[in-house]
Write a protein that holds these residues in place. Structure first.
Motif, PDB file in Angstrom:
ATOM      1  N   THR A   1     -38.082  -6.329  41.896  1.00  0.00           N
ATOM      2  CA  THR A   1     -36.718  -6.539  41.405  1.00  0.00           C
ATOM      3  C   THR A   1     -35.752  -5.448  41.870  1.00  0.00           C
ATOM      4  N   ALA A   2     -36.217  -4.535  42.747  1.00  0.00           N
ATOM      5  CA  ALA A   2     -35.371  -3.405  43.154  1.00  0.00           C
ATOM      6  C   ALA A   2     -34.308  -3.800  44.172  1.00  0.00           C
ATOM      7  N   GLY A   3     -34.447  -5.001  44.765  1.00  0.00           N
ATOM      8  CA  GLY A   3     -33.468  -5.433  45.756  1.00  0.00           C
ATOM      9  C   GLY A   3     -33.643  -6.900  46.094  1.00  0.00           C
ATOM     10  N   GLN A   4     -32.766  -7.398  46.935  1.00  0.00           N
ATOM     11  CA  GLN A   4     -32.824  -8.783  47.385  1.00  0.00           C
ATOM     12  C   GLN A   4     -33.061  -8.818  48.882  1.00  0.00           C
ATOM     13  N   CYS A   5     -33.855  -9.806  49.315  1.00  0.00           N
ATOM     14  CA  CYS A   5     -34.132  -9.985  50.736  1.00  0.00           C
ATOM     15  C   CYS A   5     -33.065 -10.907  51.318  1.00  0.00           C
ATOM     16  N   VAL A   6     -32.275 -10.378  52.234  1.00  0.00           N
ATOM     17  CA  VAL A   6     -31.190 -11.146  52.854  1.00  0.00           C
ATOM     18  C   VAL A   6     -31.379 -11.092  54.359  1.00  0.00           C
ATOM     19  N   GLY A   7     -31.817 -12.221  54.928  1.00  0.00           N
ATOM     20  CA  GLY A   7     -32.011 -12.290  56.369  1.00  0.00           C
ATOM     21  C   GLY A   7     -33.013 -11.294  56.900  1.00  0.00           C
TER      22      GLY A   7
ATOM     23  N   ASN B   1     -38.918 -12.634  56.162  1.00  0.00           N
ATOM     24  CA  ASN B   1     -39.585 -11.818  55.150  1.00  0.00           C
ATOM     25  C   ASN B   1     -39.101 -10.375  55.219  1.00  0.00           C
ATOM     26  N   CYS B   2     -39.121  -9.706  54.077  1.00  0.00           N
ATOM     27  CA  CYS B   2     -38.661  -8.323  53.992  1.00  0.00           C
ATOM     28  C   CYS B   2     -39.819  -7.378  53.709  1.00  0.00           C
ATOM     29  N   PRO B   3     -39.675  -6.117  54.072  1.00  0.00           N
ATOM     30  CA  PRO B   3     -40.721  -5.139  53.792  1.00  0.00           C
ATOM     31  C   PRO B   3     -41.027  -5.040  52.304  1.00  0.00           C
ATOM     32  N   LEU B   4     -42.295  -5.180  51.955  1.00  0.00           N
ATOM     33  CA  LEU B   4     -42.770  -5.057  50.570  1.00  0.00           C
ATOM     34  C   LEU B   4     -42.014  -5.946  49.586  1.00  0.00           C
ATOM     35  N   ASP B   5     -41.457  -7.069  50.105  1.00  0.00           N
ATOM     36  CA  ASP B   5     -40.664  -7.957  49.251  1.00  0.00           C
ATOM     37  C   ASP B   5     -39.576  -7.196  48.508  1.00  0.00           C
ATOM     38  N   CYS B   6     -39.049  -6.165  49.155  1.00  0.00           N
ATOM     39  CA  CYS B   6     -37.989  -5.315  48.582  1.00  0.00           C
ATOM     40  C   CYS B   6     -38.406  -4.714  47.241  1.00  0.00           C
ATOM     41  N   SER B   7     -39.725  -4.472  47.108  1.00  0.00           N
ATOM     42  CA  SER B   7     -40.276  -3.779  45.924  1.00  0.00           C
ATOM     43  C   SER B   7     -39.946  -4.510  44.628  1.00  0.00           C
TER      44      SER B   7
ATOM     45  N   ASP C   1     -30.586  -2.710  45.048  1.00  0.00           N
ATOM     46  CA  ASP C   1     -29.678  -2.740  43.904  1.00  0.00           C
ATOM     47  C   ASP C   1     -29.197  -1.318  43.624  1.00  0.00           C
ATOM     48  N   LEU C   2     -27.970  -1.043  44.039  1.00  0.00           N
ATOM     49  CA  LEU C   2     -27.408   0.293  43.861  1.00  0.00           C
ATOM     50  C   LEU C   2     -26.645   0.436  42.554  1.00  0.00           C
ATOM     51  N   THR C   3     -26.563  -0.657  41.779  1.00  0.00           N
ATOM     52  CA  THR C   3     -25.811  -0.622  40.525  1.00  0.00           C
ATOM     53  C   THR C   3     -26.719  -0.507  39.309  1.00  0.00           C
ATOM     54  N   ALA C   4     -28.031  -0.574  39.512  1.00  0.00           N
ATOM     55  CA  ALA C   4     -28.968  -0.512  38.402  1.00  0.00           C
ATOM     56  C   ALA C   4     -28.949   0.874  37.759  1.00  0.00           C
ATOM     57  N   ALA C   5     -29.516   0.931  36.549  1.00  0.00           N
ATOM     58  CA  ALA C   5     -29.584   2.217  35.858  1.00  0.00           C
ATOM     59  C   ALA C   5     -30.383   3.236  36.663  1.00  0.00           C
ATOM     60  N   MET C   6     -31.393   2.744  37.389  1.00  0.00           N
ATOM     61  CA  MET C   6     -32.172   3.586  38.303  1.00  0.00           C
ATOM     62  C   MET C   6     -32.059   2.973  39.697  1.00  0.00           C
ATOM     63  N   PRO C   7     -30.963   3.250  40.409  1.00  0.00           N
ATOM     64  CA  PRO C   7     -30.736   2.614  41.709  1.00  0.00           C
ATOM     65  C   PRO C   7     -31.868   2.915  42.690  1.00  0.00           C
ATOM     66  N   ARG C   8     -32.161   1.909  43.554  1.00  0.00           N
ATOM     67  CA  ARG C   8     -33.205   2.060  44.560  1.00  0.00           C
ATOM     68  C   ARG C   8     -32.583   2.014  45.948  1.00  0.00           C
ATOM     69  N   ILE C   9     -33.213   2.715  46.889  1.00  0.00           N
ATOM     70  CA  ILE C   9     -32.764   2.730  48.270  1.00  0.00           C
ATOM     71  C   ILE C   9     -33.991   2.679  49.172  1.00  0.00           C
ATOM     72  N   GLY C  10     -33.778   2.710  50.488  1.00  0.00           N
ATOM     73  CA  GLY C  10     -34.877   2.751  51.451  1.00  0.00           C
ATOM     74  C   GLY C  10     -35.066   1.433  52.169  1.00  0.00           C
ATOM     75  N   VAL C  11     -35.871   1.455  53.221  1.00  0.00           N
ATOM     76  CA  VAL C  11     -36.091   0.255  54.019  1.00  0.00           C
ATOM     77  C   VAL C  11     -36.700  -0.870  53.206  1.00  0.00           C
ATOM     78  N   ASP C  12     -37.406  -0.514  52.112  1.00  0.00           N
ATOM     79  CA  ASP C  12     -38.061  -1.520  51.272  1.00  0.00           C
ATOM     80  C   ASP C  12     -37.662  -1.391  49.810  1.00  0.00           C
ATOM     81  N   CYS C  13     -36.600  -0.625  49.515  1.00  0.00           N
ATOM     82  CA  CYS C  13     -36.108  -0.392  48.152  1.00  0.00           C
ATOM     83  C   CYS C  13     -37.147   0.277  47.252  1.00  0.00           C
ATOM     84  N   SER C  14     -38.079   1.000  47.864  1.00  0.00           N
ATOM     85  CA  SER C  14     -39.138   1.649  47.088  1.00  0.00           C
ATOM     86  C   SER C  14     -38.744   3.038  46.613  1.00  0.00           C
TER      87      SER C  14
END
Length: 597
Positions: free
Chosen positions: A471-477, A463-469, A483-496
């Motif tokens: 649609t802001a990211g994908q949980c991988v392992g 499981n990932c923190p906050l389910d990666c917020s 998602d750094l390619t989106a119109a409003m890219p998200r970052i952070g430990v939980d993509c929030s």
């Protein structure tokens, strides 16, 4: 398990409270700083004191102040680390900056040094109200030593003695700044002579506290008891030497020395252990104003608290753990030295994690992150350069606890900490993220509690923190890939967090880019679109200094609440924008952010 408490000297009993000579027949505690050299930065060291006989490598000019620091740090019978060796680095005794800070710090690990030091302690430093050239030089020297071939140096510095202003070296980010408490039975009370934070950019300072006011020493200062943060820093340096010896002699992870698991800890790991092995002060003496409540940690009144290193180091008399010092009530210590294994390279969104299992009935779980940061510009209103984030995530519920502030990420400090009382049992992920990493950055994690190492490949840790917020990211392992390619890219430990437009907002050195509003958030005393306007020295209200963290340490961000809140925020913001325009939307977002803060 039978409780076993190894022997220590009188001064060490203050800083290693609860660890004393036991009658159970265990071998004496050996991590006394043996094979560790501590550099005393002072005008000299009077080695005629019997406590220092044969301890000063390479000799040194005479100096009573340096001798007092040497005795409290590493004296043969009174020292916190009696097994450590001393060496001398020429620096002022106090009240003034060294002529060349980088050269002085670098001399401790120079190839031609009489004995290479892993710990340096000094009382030097002129009073400072901002990030000075000396602050910058100290940070630069320690960053280069940490990330180069030298292996790292833990610098321990006095906070200052006028009760009001930090020294320039204490104002820096990378040295461990030490304030003074009273001696003896009052060791949990902050001295009136010890300055309080925060810094101009609202960093917690001093970092830790140690007894330094009213401490009686056998030589160095005559019959009068010591009354300075220099002495407190010397005691803390002895603790730092003990911590270094603990890891380098293989005491971690079971508390008994094993040669095959010896590691050379980075300065970040020693710093994390010092900030971790603490407890809250009882009161803050302010002279005529009387005693004030110290509040909980961390705070600008006491940093991360009074050093009690047996709150982080566990000692056992044998490999089986049949007789252990369990005074602090924990059974497991987990570490990750990311400087040695996991260095963050400059990138958009680096992350790493440590997996732990928390046993049922645990009294607490405590996690500390520390790093040695790149130096900032002289006079910077916001000194943090590489911004890392800490999150402790209970994977079954999705609740995320963020370092220092609980439900928000810290944007100022190079030490972050989470403490949970009576935590829910089960799998937890300790996640470290590089929200802003512009140069190579090491880091270190220390965690204690009734914990064991978790298998990061096991199902609960997927499981990932906050389910990666959403649609802001994908949980991988178990790690969010934002998602750094989106119109409003998200970052952070939980993509929030929203990735800031660095081409538009150059906020440094007097602010940082707000990851919610995508604009500059200015440090106190600065204003303007890029925080370029100096509007004067801010006044720190008492509530900033003494704000209690009792609620914050238990406050987390549940995944359901986060998603619902984000959805509501987006909807209301959109309605506001449609009806009243972008000005209203910006005002609404600002109000919402301030309300949560």
């Amino acid at each position: 398990h039978t409780e076993w408490r190894p022997h220590i000297g009188p001064s060490r009993g203050v800083l290693l409270r609860g660890v004393r000579d036991g009658a159970s027949g265990g071998a004496p505690f050996a991590a006394t700083g043996v094979n560790v050299t501590v550099a005393i930065g002072d005008t000299g060291i009077d080695a005629s004191c019997a406590e220092l006989n044969g301890k000063v490598a390479g000799g040194a000019p005479g100096g009573a102040h340096g001798a007092a620091m040497g005795v409290y740090c590493c004296g043969a019978t009174s020292g916190v680390a009696p097994g450590a060796t001393l060496t001398h680095i020429a620096m002022p005794a106090g009240g003034a900056d060294p002529g060349d800070v980088k050269q002085a710090f670098g001399a401790a690990l120079a190839d031609n040094a009489a004995a290479k030091a892993r710990v340096l302690v000094t009382g030097a430093g002129a009073p400072a109200t901002q990030y000075t050239q000396a602050s910058r030089d100290a940070d630069a020297a320690l960053y280069e030593l940490e990330h180069g071939d030298a292996g790292g140096l833990t610098a321990v510095v006095a906070a200052g003695n006028n009760g009001a202003q930090l020294t320039s070296l204490a104002y820096a980010k990378n040295p461990v700044a030490v304030g003074a408490t009273l001696g003896g039975a009052s060791a949990a009370r902050v001295s009136a002579n010890s300055p309080l934070g925060p810094t101009r950019d609202v960093r917690y300072k001093p970092d830790v506290l140690a007894p330094g006011d009213g401490v009686q020493l056998p030589c160095g200062l005559g019959a009068a008891p010591a009354q300075s943060t220099s002495i407190a820093a010397a005691g803390a340096a002895g603790v730092a030497a003990t911590v270094f010896a603990y890891f380098s002699q293989g005491y971690w992870p079971i508390g008994f020395p094993i040669a095959s698991v010896q590691i050379a800890p980075s300065a970040a790991l020693v710093k994390a252990a010092l900030a971790h092995g603490t407890e809250a002060a009882a009161a803050v003496e302010r002279g005529a104003a009387g005693a004030l409540a110290a509040g909980a940690v961390p705070s600008a009144a006491q940093g991360f608290g009074v050093l009690r290193v047996n709150n982080v180091l566990r000692f056992c008399s044998d490999m089986a753990g049949t007789m252990c010092d369990n005074a602090a009530g924990f059974t497991g210590v987990q570490i990750r030295d990311g400087t040695r294994n996991g260095l963050f390279e400059p990138s958009l969104d680096p992350k790493d994690r440590v997996c732990i299992d928390v046993a049922a009935g645990s009294r607490y779980v405590k996690v500390t992150l520390a790093w040695i940061d790149q130096e900032a510009d002289t006079g910077a209103g916001h000194a943090l350069v590489n911004d890392l984030d800490l999150a402790l995530v209970h994977l079954a519920s999705g609740t995320e606890y963020r370092g220092n502030l609980g439900d928000r990420f810290d944007r100022e400090n190079t030490i972050e900490q989470v403490t949970l009382r009576s935590p829910a049992p089960g799998a937890y992920a300790i996640v470290v993220g590089g929200t802003r990493v512009v140069t190579r950055q090491g880091w270190a994690i220390v965690a204690t509690g009734n914990i064991t190492a978790g298998d990061c490949a096991a199902a609960p840790f997927a499981n990932c923190p906050l389910d990666c917020s959403g649609t802001a990211g994908q949980c991988v392992g178990g790690v969010c890939q934002c998602d750094l390619t989106a119109a409003m890219p998200r970052i952070g430990v939980d993509c929030s967090l929203r990735k800031c437009d660095d081409t538009k907002f150059q906020c440094e050195p007097n602010g940082y880019c707000d990851f919610v509003l995508n604009r500059c958030a200015c440090a106190p005393g600065f204003a303007g679109q890029t925080c370029q306007d100096d509007v004067g020295e801010p006044r720190n209200a008492p509530k900033v200094i003494f704000e209690s963290m009792d609620v914050v340490e238990e406050r987390g961000v549940p995944v359901g609440g986060f998603v619902a809140g984000l959805f509501a925020l987006c909807c209301l913001g959109a309605i506001c924008a449609l009806l009243l325009g972008p000005v209203c939307a910006a005002q609404f977002l600002t109000w919402q952010r301030n309300r949560k803060a």
